[in-house]
Every structure is written in C-alpha cells, then in structure tokens.
Design a protein around this motif. Sequence first.
Motif, short mmCIF file in Angstrom:
data_model
loop_
_atom_site.label_atom_id
_atom_site.label_comp_id
_atom_site.label_asym_id
_atom_site.label_seq_id
_atom_site.Cartn_x
_atom_site.Cartn_y
_atom_site.Cartn_z
N GLN A 87 0.81 -1.20 0.00
CA GLN A 87 0.00 0.00 0.00
C GLN A 87 0.86 1.27 0.00
OE1 GLN A 87 -3.01 0.44 -0.55
NE2 GLN A 87 -3.90 2.13 0.62
N ARG A 88 2.00 1.24 0.69
CA ARG A 88 2.84 2.43 0.73
C ARG A 88 3.27 2.85 -0.68
NH1 ARG A 88 4.88 -0.45 5.35
NH2 ARG A 88 4.44 0.69 7.30
N GLN A 89 3.63 1.85 -1.49
CA GLN A 89 4.07 2.16 -2.85
C GLN A 89 2.93 2.72 -3.67
OE1 GLN A 89 4.77 -0.55 -0.90
NE2 GLN A 89 5.97 -2.01 -2.11
N ALA A 90 1.75 2.12 -3.54
CA ALA A 90 0.59 2.60 -4.30
C ALA A 90 0.25 4.04 -3.94
CB ALA A 90 -0.61 1.69 -4.04
N MET A 91 0.29 4.36 -2.65
CA MET A 91 -0.02 5.72 -2.21
C MET A 91 1.04 6.71 -2.69
SD MET A 91 -1.44 4.88 1.63
CE MET A 91 -1.83 6.58 2.03
#
Length: 261
Positions: A87-91
């Motif tokens: 999720q960190r990468q997507a955000m």
Amino acid sequence: MSVTKQYLAKGKEILSIVENQEAIIQEVARIFSRSILDGRMVHLFGSGHSRMLIEEMWPRYGSFPGFNPIVELSLSFHNLVVGANGQRQAMFLENVSGLAARILRNFDTSPQDTALVVSSSGCNVVPIEMAEEFQKRNIKVVALVSRLHLEGSTSKKEDGKKLTDFADYVLDTGAPLGDAMIYLEGLDSPVAPGSTLGGVLLINCIKAEVAKILHENGQSPKVLSSGKIVGEERAVELFESAYDEHAHRLAKLYENVGKKE
C-alpha cells in the motif's frame, strides 16, 4: 442508538444527497450515451479504492459494453498491504506527476469519447492529471468526488489545482470530510466510510439512465445477466456477445496509437 443504526441513518442522508443530483446524473448519462451510440467509449479511471467504482460500472452483472475501465494495478492493488506491491508504494505512485500522461499514451482517443474520473478527495496528483490530460484531448470529463472531503483537503498537485478544476461535470458521493462516518466514545478516529456507498449509488443510477437511452435509440445494451433470470443459454450468449463488443470498441483505441498526423 446502535452504531448500525447510526451508519444506516448516515446512509439515508447520502441517499438523499444522491437523489438531489438527478438532473446532473441524467445529463452525464446523455453525454456518455452519445459516446457509446457513436461507437466510441467512456473512459473510467480511479486510483486507490476508487478502483471499486470503476469495476462497478463494467464488467459485472447488470452492466454492458461501452466503458473502458483503466485500472492500473500499481495504483490500486491493496491486498498484500505491506512488502512488495504494498500500500505504501501505491499511495506514493498516486502522487507521481506525469504518470497519467504515460497511461493515456497507450490509447488513441477521440473527442467523441467521454471520461469519468473518480477520487474521493480530488486532491491526488494522478487522478487530477488524468482529468487534465483528457481535457487536453477535448474529451468531456465527469468528476466523481466527495465534495466535503475535497473542500476540506489540500491538493498535492504543485499548482494547487484539484480534480474539479478539470471537470465539466461534478458528482458528489455525499460522504463527510475524512470519509468515515461513525464516532466511538474514547476513539479519536471515526470508522465506517461512506464514499463507496454514495459512489455505487451514483454509478448505478448513471448505468440505468445510459441503458434506457441506448435502448430507446435502437441500440439495446448487451447486459451481463444471470442464467437464473434469462436462462442459461441466453446468459452465455449475452456474455460472449458483450465481451466481443467490448473487444471491438477497444480495438479502435489502439489502431492509430503512435501514428503521426
């Protein structure tokens, strides 16, 4: 009042907000229908959890061809949460300038097309630039946002502009600032978001209105339907013909990619 009743009460408020947008829902349906009747497509884009509303439009039961769901997994694949593809990468990627233009580089669009861009906050860079890129291509844009959340948020785009600055029409999910709707005593962060609820109502109202217009204009939609309703043989026929139609419409978006005028 129980938290279930509280949420349902908030849900009724959202239903009322959606109901009050009937006129703009019908106008959006008219411009989307024009694209489909002209043999073109309505482009759909949403990053993060907005992906759910894109897939709500097409393909699923009760939906039909004419829509191009642009779903970038790098921006919307949440299942692993942490680690690779987390999720960190997507955000992070959701706020990388220039990504929207690279995504649309894959498609040969036309001013006959239309677009729906979904973003609850309307403040992340990629959805904003996606709408901006569509408008550069003379494509009318419909923004689906949570108006209160958008108004209370700061754009992450360098120039401060929000999704609604690049929209010809704006639809409001009715969700509050922060999205979550239920407060618990002693807990400083609310739970149970509302934007998906309002968004799904809007998507399906548009879908129904578009289907009505297509049907009345002699192009009855090939609706993905259950065999329990239309019979197993008819259901298979509808699925196959709908997917074929989608492929034929999609082919037009690729045939002139990269060609110089």
